[in-house]
Design an enzyme around this catalytic site. Structure first.
Site, mmCIF file in Angstrom:
data_model
loop_
_atom_site.group_PDB
_atom_site.id
_atom_site.type_symbol
_atom_site.label_atom_id
_atom_site.label_comp_id
_atom_site.label_asym_id
_atom_site.label_seq_id
_atom_site.Cartn_x
_atom_site.Cartn_y
_atom_site.Cartn_z
ATOM 1 N N ASP A 49 0.845 -1.206 0.000
ATOM 2 C CA ASP A 49 0.000 0.000 0.000
ATOM 3 C C ASP A 49 0.880 1.256 0.000
ATOM 4 O O ASP A 49 0.382 2.376 -0.121
ATOM 5 C CB ASP A 49 -1.008 -0.002 1.158
ATOM 6 N N SER A 50 2.203 1.060 0.057
ATOM 7 C CA SER A 50 3.143 2.162 -0.179
ATOM 8 C C SER A 50 2.903 2.773 -1.560
ATOM 9 O O SER A 50 3.347 3.885 -1.838
ATOM 10 C CB SER A 50 4.586 1.666 -0.062
ATOM 11 N N GLU A 120 -1.546 -5.631 8.384
ATOM 12 C CA GLU A 120 -0.751 -5.102 9.508
ATOM 13 C C GLU A 120 -1.417 -5.426 10.842
ATOM 14 O O GLU A 120 -2.639 -5.328 10.973
ATOM 15 C CB GLU A 120 -0.592 -3.584 9.351
ATOM 16 N N GLU A 186 9.123 -4.657 10.573
ATOM 17 C CA GLU A 186 9.559 -3.347 10.075
ATOM 18 C C GLU A 186 10.088 -2.469 11.203
ATOM 19 O O GLU A 186 9.428 -2.288 12.239
ATOM 20 C CB GLU A 186 8.388 -2.630 9.354
HETATM 21 O O1 KIV Z 1 3.541 -1.142 1.690
HETATM 22 C C1 KIV Z 1 4.664 -1.652 1.583
HETATM 23 O O2 KIV Z 1 5.387 -1.429 0.612
HETATM 24 C C2 KIV Z 1 5.109 -2.535 2.657
HETATM 25 C C3 KIV Z 1 6.502 -3.077 2.621
HETATM 26 C C4 KIV Z 1 7.524 -2.023 2.642
HETATM 27 C C5 KIV Z 1 6.748 -4.095 3.656
HETATM 28 O O3 KIV Z 1 4.365 -2.829 3.528
#
Ligand code: KIV
Length: 277
Positions: A49-50, A120, A186
């Site tokens: 979701d990044s 998460e 993380e």
């Molecule tokens: O959203 C993301 O890219 C992530 C990773 C960096 C683990 O959760």
């Protein structure tokens, strides 16, 4: 055989079995062309979701929707043939309870063709993880700094330092016990990540965690140096694509302004005389 040597499409059980072996290589991807590049070298491709911050300019991951994840999940699916494809469950799509989580995770899997979802949370999500796993949805867990909780944490600081490490340890035990096939750790201290990796039975995938983890993950744009203004401590840049692109765009702009581009080789001649269509 190590997971990296497998030529077959990788599955959640194959990733789970890779615990303690050759480290599991993971990167994010959000588009088909980048997914193809990542698939050629990695064991897990995550549509994180990044994507909201990396591609859509959002200030955090909180504004990412299920439809965005599905759109990017479908694009990445077209570029992945060997790696395990996992798609993030966005904020608000699973926290209400197991029923909501199942409904949305099933939609993500059906519409994107991914083999697993990531969500998460530790102890608080254990019941939901067990519910999904029992109904055929493989889950990658994510504990430590969970960016969807940025407001509750008051920022993106390291989690689990000192006595707080016990909380992260409980989260790790809870997600492993609930049946997650792997867990992202993380931004937690190196020694805590190493301890968790030793103690739990599922692979740990570190990001800002420890070289002792069973695998590593980074945001692909971060490790490619796509941004000129963002470099967290835990990211190593393997390229400087942002600076390269900046130089290329500046050169293009200068040539257009000087009428140097397009040159003769970039334009088309007219039809030879007497050949007019
Ligand atoms: O959203 C993301 O890219 C992530 C990773 C960096 C683990 O959760």
């Amino acid at each position: 055989m190590s997971v990296s040597a497998s030529t077959k499409a990788l599955t959640p059980p194959a990733i789970a079995k890779a615990k303690g072996g050759t480290p599991i290589v993971c990167l994010t991807a959000y588009t088909t062309p980048v997914a193809k590049l990542v698939d050629a070298h990695c064991d897990v491709v995550l549509v994180g979701d990044s994507v909201g911050m990396v591609l859509h300019g959002l200030p955090s991951t909180l504004g990412v929707t299920l439809d965005m994840m599905i759109l990017h999940g479908k694009a990445v699916r077209r570029g992945v043939s060997r790696a395990l494809l996992a798609v993030d469950m966005p904020f608000g799509s699973y926290e209400e309870g197991p029923d909501q989580a199942f409904r949305n995770a099933a939609r993500v899997m059906a519409e994107t063709g991914c083999a697993a979802v990531k969500l998460e949370g530790g102890v608080a999500m254990a019941e939901t993880i067990a519910f999904l796993v029992a109904r055929g949805i493989p889950v990658m867990a994510h504990i430590g700094l969970t960016p969807q909780s940025v407001n509750a944490f008051g920022g993106y600081g390291v989690q689990g330092r000192g006595a707080d490490g016990e909380r992260i340890l409980r989260d790790a035990r809870a997600v492993a016990q609930a049946g997650a096939f792997s867990v992202v750790l993380e931004k937690i201290p190196d020694n805590l990540a190493a301890r968790i990796t030793k103690e739990i039975s599922i692979p740990t995938i570190g990001i800002g965690a420890s070289a002792a983890c069973d695998g590593q993950i980074l945001v692909v744009d971060d490790m490619l140096g796509a941004f000129t203004d963002f470099q967290p401590k835990f990211v190593k840049r393997y390229a400087e694509l942002g600076a390269t692109a900046d130089r290329a765009i500046a050169a293009y702009a200068a040539e257009v302004r000087a009428r140097k581009f397009p040159a003769a080789e970039h334009v088309f001649g007219d039809l030879p005389k007497g050949n007019a269509a």
